[in-house]
Design an enzyme around this catalytic site. Structure first.
Site, PDB file in Angstrom:
ATOM      1  N   GLU A 174       8.214  15.962  15.999  1.00 61.11           N
ATOM      2  CA  GLU A 174       8.763  15.846  14.635  1.00 61.11           C
ATOM      3  C   GLU A 174       8.037  16.818  13.711  1.00 61.11           C
ATOM      4  OE1 GLU A 174       7.740  12.353  12.212  1.00 61.11           O
ATOM      5  OE2 GLU A 174       9.869  12.152  11.761  1.00 61.11           O
ATOM      6  N   GLU A 227       9.161   1.113  11.263  1.00 56.19           N
ATOM      7  CA  GLU A 227      10.146   2.196  11.183  1.00 56.19           C
ATOM      8  C   GLU A 227       9.350   3.493  11.264  1.00 56.19           C
ATOM      9  OE1 GLU A 227      12.533   1.301   7.729  1.00 56.19           O
ATOM     10  OE2 GLU A 227      13.236  -0.548   8.645  1.00 56.19           O
ATOM     11  N   CYS A 267      13.420  10.650   7.568  1.00 60.19           N
ATOM     12  CA  CYS A 267      13.182  10.230   8.958  1.00 60.19           C
ATOM     13  C   CYS A 267      14.450  10.358   9.792  1.00 60.19           C
ATOM     14  CB  CYS A 267      12.690   8.799   8.983  1.00 60.19           C
ATOM     15  SG  CYS A 267      13.800   7.688   8.117  1.00 60.19           S
ATOM     16  N   LYS A 295       0.888  -1.173   0.000  1.00 63.22           N
ATOM     17  CA  LYS A 295       0.000   0.000   0.000  1.00 63.22           C
ATOM     18  C   LYS A 295       0.918   1.214   0.000  1.00 63.22           C
ATOM     19  CE  LYS A 295      -2.052   2.969   1.915  1.00 63.22           C
ATOM     20  NZ  LYS A 295      -1.827   4.382   1.516  1.00 63.22           N
TER      21      LYS A 295
HETATM   22  P1  NAD Z   1       1.924   8.223   7.612  1.00 62.28           P
HETATM   23  O1  NAD Z   1       2.007   7.453   8.867  1.00 62.28           O
HETATM   24  O2  NAD Z   1       0.973   9.374   7.550  1.00 62.28           O
HETATM   25  O3  NAD Z   1       1.513   7.292   6.389  1.00 62.28           O
HETATM   26  C1  NAD Z   1       2.274   6.157   6.041  1.00 62.28           C
HETATM   27  C2  NAD Z   1       1.388   5.153   5.346  1.00 62.28           C
HETATM   28  O4  NAD Z   1       0.434   4.642   6.258  1.00 62.28           O
HETATM   29  C3  NAD Z   1       0.605   5.712   4.165  1.00 62.28           C
HETATM   30  O5  NAD Z   1       0.623   4.762   3.135  1.00 62.28           O
HETATM   31  C4  NAD Z   1      -0.786   5.882   4.749  1.00 62.28           C
HETATM   32  O6  NAD Z   1      -1.810   5.849   3.789  1.00 62.28           O
HETATM   33  C5  NAD Z   1      -0.861   4.702   5.683  1.00 62.28           C
HETATM   34  N1  NAD Z   1      -1.812   4.821   6.783  1.00 62.28           N
HETATM   35  C6  NAD Z   1      -2.167   5.945   7.455  1.00 62.28           C
HETATM   36  N2  NAD Z   1      -3.043   5.627   8.445  1.00 62.28           N
HETATM   37  C7  NAD Z   1      -3.215   4.290   8.412  1.00 62.28           C
HETATM   38  C8  NAD Z   1      -3.997   3.371   9.184  1.00 62.28           C
HETATM   39  N3  NAD Z   1      -4.751   3.768  10.217  1.00 62.28           N
HETATM   40  N4  NAD Z   1      -3.937   2.054   8.859  1.00 62.28           N
HETATM   41  C9  NAD Z   1      -3.164   1.618   7.840  1.00 62.28           C
HETATM   42  N5  NAD Z   1      -2.433   2.446   7.065  1.00 62.28           N
HETATM   43  C10 NAD Z   1      -2.440   3.773   7.362  1.00 62.28           C
HETATM   44  O7  NAD Z   1       3.410   8.689   7.283  1.00 62.28           O
HETATM   45  P2  NAD Z   1       3.887   9.632   6.106  1.00 62.28           P
HETATM   46  O8  NAD Z   1       3.389  11.024   6.392  1.00 62.28           O
HETATM   47  O9  NAD Z   1       3.566   9.000   4.811  1.00 62.28           O
HETATM   48  O10 NAD Z   1       5.478   9.581   6.264  1.00 62.28           O
HETATM   49  C11 NAD Z   1       6.195  10.441   7.089  1.00 62.28           C
HETATM   50  C12 NAD Z   1       6.504   9.777   8.414  1.00 62.28           C
HETATM   51  O11 NAD Z   1       7.220   8.570   8.169  1.00 62.28           O
HETATM   52  C13 NAD Z   1       7.406  10.585   9.321  1.00 62.28           C
HETATM   53  O12 NAD Z   1       6.944  10.470  10.635  1.00 62.28           O
HETATM   54  C14 NAD Z   1       8.761   9.906   9.189  1.00 62.28           C
HETATM   55  O13 NAD Z   1       9.632  10.087  10.270  1.00 62.28           O
HETATM   56  C15 NAD Z   1       8.353   8.490   9.033  1.00 62.28           C
HETATM   57  N6  NAD Z   1       9.417   7.723   8.391  1.00 62.28           N
HETATM   58  C16 NAD Z   1      10.166   6.859   9.148  1.00 62.28           C
HETATM   59  C17 NAD Z   1      11.205   6.148   8.571  1.00 62.28           C
HETATM   60  C18 NAD Z   1      12.076   5.225   9.383  1.00 62.28           C
HETATM   61  O14 NAD Z   1      12.843   4.490   8.792  1.00 62.28           O
HETATM   62  N7  NAD Z   1      11.999   5.222  10.705  1.00 62.28           N
HETATM   63  C19 NAD Z   1      11.466   6.300   7.214  1.00 62.28           C
HETATM   64  C20 NAD Z   1      10.681   7.186   6.469  1.00 62.28           C
HETATM   65  C21 NAD Z   1       9.653   7.873   7.066  1.00 62.28           C
END
Ligand code: NAD
Length: 496
Positions: free
Chosen positions: A400, A264, A298, A188
């Protein structure tokens, strides 16, 4: 127009779900994917409803029983190398798609996102061929003994839920080890960046990956494809990269049917700059760790702690370097910084810019929206921003932001620097800048994060453990650690 993209009724390209090796004609609603550079419509995307997610999970389950389930590690490794080659053969298409979806400079995506997105398949092809398990010989009362040995089996159907900041790279970081271990996946992608995951479906077919091994469903989180997928009882494991709050929601969902998770999550990473650092190197590295990908990494730095004797000089030099960052056409080599991913994310980042101002921060650089001419006026740009003078309790320092910004504060002792770096609910990454190697070892061991860099940032050997401490994640991936998540160990005990 590729197979992944067909023409919609309005002639806008339409991005389909990829299920069982086919791009499936949409039956439900579509949503818009817009270019953050100028707000233009990139494509319409078919949102997967619960029935489409069901089909994808069923296709993945079926594929486990088909030829894929009988492939040897050698065969899978060879197929994964073909996928890597396939991405590199269509490099320009992947690059154009990633740049359109994210707005990031092509100079960045062409040396990070796309080549490393492809490299993940080669790394895990290597890894699967060298994976070993344990054996134990034990004594028994009859003196003949018994032999225990472990075998690894794939977990089954893995849900891969991805963010938008490094779309192809972070998705293949999960898909490659999952497939290397013999699982099947339903991906997804983020609703903000749906294109490269879909294009990868074509590459999977070209490489000869059997239908149903790699599936893509599009949509949002709650009440949409993300939730339908993660709560689906046919999913055997969930690997997720994204915000900590989303991870919390997914973990609750995963509790039903007791599914394992690998997470992550977010970070609020510190850089610790000692007075004995190589000053130029520390500035160059901090420039990247704060501003690369417009701060949407991240592992990026949002808190910088600098030893007092060099504090003023550091603030001045970083601000001077950051003031040279250049907005513009992402395909222009002179462009060094792009927009944020969306207007929604810009509103979030600007709310922190406002908060910093109202709390009395000294705004050393930026703090608002850049004035850009017509072509980019609809883009979601913000200024690179540096603050000093906020209390450590400020939300700007604790939460963040995920934008091109940092707060810089002075410190007076090593212990104080360690305490400041550790004072966070997150624990993802740190960068330490010092030429004193003894100090580097001592400090690195005391910082509560999954990844510490000394005199560098974002230098990644993909065999090493990757992941976050505290609220930055659960589990480690990378090298053999990925294999731990994507396989289940079974013990066989043979009485001799
Ligand atoms: P997000 O959590 O908003 O979304 C990530 C994914 O989860 C998307 O595909 C979204 O549609 C899906 N999603 C959202 N709510 C959901 C739910 N209730 N159930 C299932 N799926 C759901 O994150 P984002 O805004 O896309 O990415 C940015 C975030 O990701 C930042 O917090 C960043 O730090 C983190 N990040 C972490 C790493 C790491 O390696 N630790 C790497 C990259 C990004």
């Amino acid at each position: 127009m590729t197979q992944a993209l067909t023409q919609s009724a309005t002639a806008t390209p339409l991005l389909s779900n990829f299920i069982g090796g086919r791009f499936v004609a949409p039956t439900g609603p579509t949503f818009e994917n817009r270019n953050p550079i100028n707000g233009e419509l990139v494509n319409l995307v078919a949102e997967a409803d619960a029935a489409a997610v069901d089909q994808a999970v069923a296709a993945a389950r079926q594929a486990l029983k088909g030829p894929w389930g009988k492939t040897s590690e050698q065969e899978r490794a060879a197929l994964l190398r073909k996928v890597a080659d396939g991405i590199m053969r269509r490099f320009d298409e992947f690059l154009a798609a990633e740049v359109r979806d994210t707005g990031k400079p092509a100079s960045l995506a062409s040396h990070i996102d796309i080549p490393r997105g492809a490299a993940n398949f080669n790394v895990f092809a290597d890894q699967i061929l060298t994976l070993s398990t344990e054996t134990f010989r034990m004594a028994t009362p009859d003196g003949k003994g018994a032999l225990n040995y472990a075998i690894r089996v794939p977990r089954g159907v893995i849900a891969v839920v991805c963010p938008w900041n490094l779309p192809l790279l972070l998705m293949t970081w999960k898909v490659a080890p999952a497939l290397a271990c013999g699982n099947t996946v339903v991906v997804k992608p983020s609703e903000e960046t749906p294109t490269t995951a879909t294009l990868l479906g074509e590459v999977m077919n070209e490489a000869g990956i059997p239908p149903g091994v790699y599936n893509v469903v599009h949509g949002f989180g709650p009440g949409s494809a993300g939730e339908f997928l993660t709560r689906h009882p046919g999913v055997d494991g969930i690997t997720f990269t994204g915000e900590t709050a989303t991870g919390t929601a997914i973990m609750k969902t995963a509790a039903d049917h007791v599914r394992p998770v690998s997470f992550e999550l977010g970070g609020k990473n510190a850089a610790v700059v000692f007075a004995d650092c190589d000053f130029d190197k520390a500035i160059e590295g901090t420039m990247r760790s704060v501003f690369a990908n417009c701060g949407q990494v991240c592992l990026g730095t949002e808190r910088v702690y600098v030893e007092r004797p060099i504090f003023d000089a550091f603030v001045e030099r970083l601000a001077s370097a950051a003031s040279q960052l250049k907005f513009g056409d992402p395909f222009d080599k002179a462009t060094t910084i792009g927009p944020l991913i969306s207007q929604e994310h810009r509103r979030k980042v600007l709310s922190y810019y406002d908060k910093a101002k109202s709390e009395g921060a000294r705004i050393v650089l930026g703090g608002g929206v850049p004035e850009l001419d017509g072509a980019f006026s609809g883009g979601s740009f913000v200024q690179p921003t540096i603050w000093t003078g906020l209390p450590e309790s400020s939300a700007v320092i604790r939460e963040e932001i995920f934008g091109p910004c940092c707060h810089i504060a002075p410190f007076d002792s090593e212990d104080e620097a360690i305490a400041l770096a550790n004072d966070s609910p997150y624990g993802l990454a740190t960068a330490i800048w010092t030429e004193n190697l003894t100090r580097a070892h001592r400090v690195a061991a005391q910082i509560d994060v999954g990844i510490t860099w000394v005199n560098s940032w974002f230098l990644r050997d993909l065999r090493t453990p990757f992941g976050g401490s505290k609220q930055s994640g659960i589990g480690r991936e990378g090298g053999v650690h990925s294999m731990e998540f994507y396989t289940e160990l079974r013990n066989v005990c043979i009485k001799l």
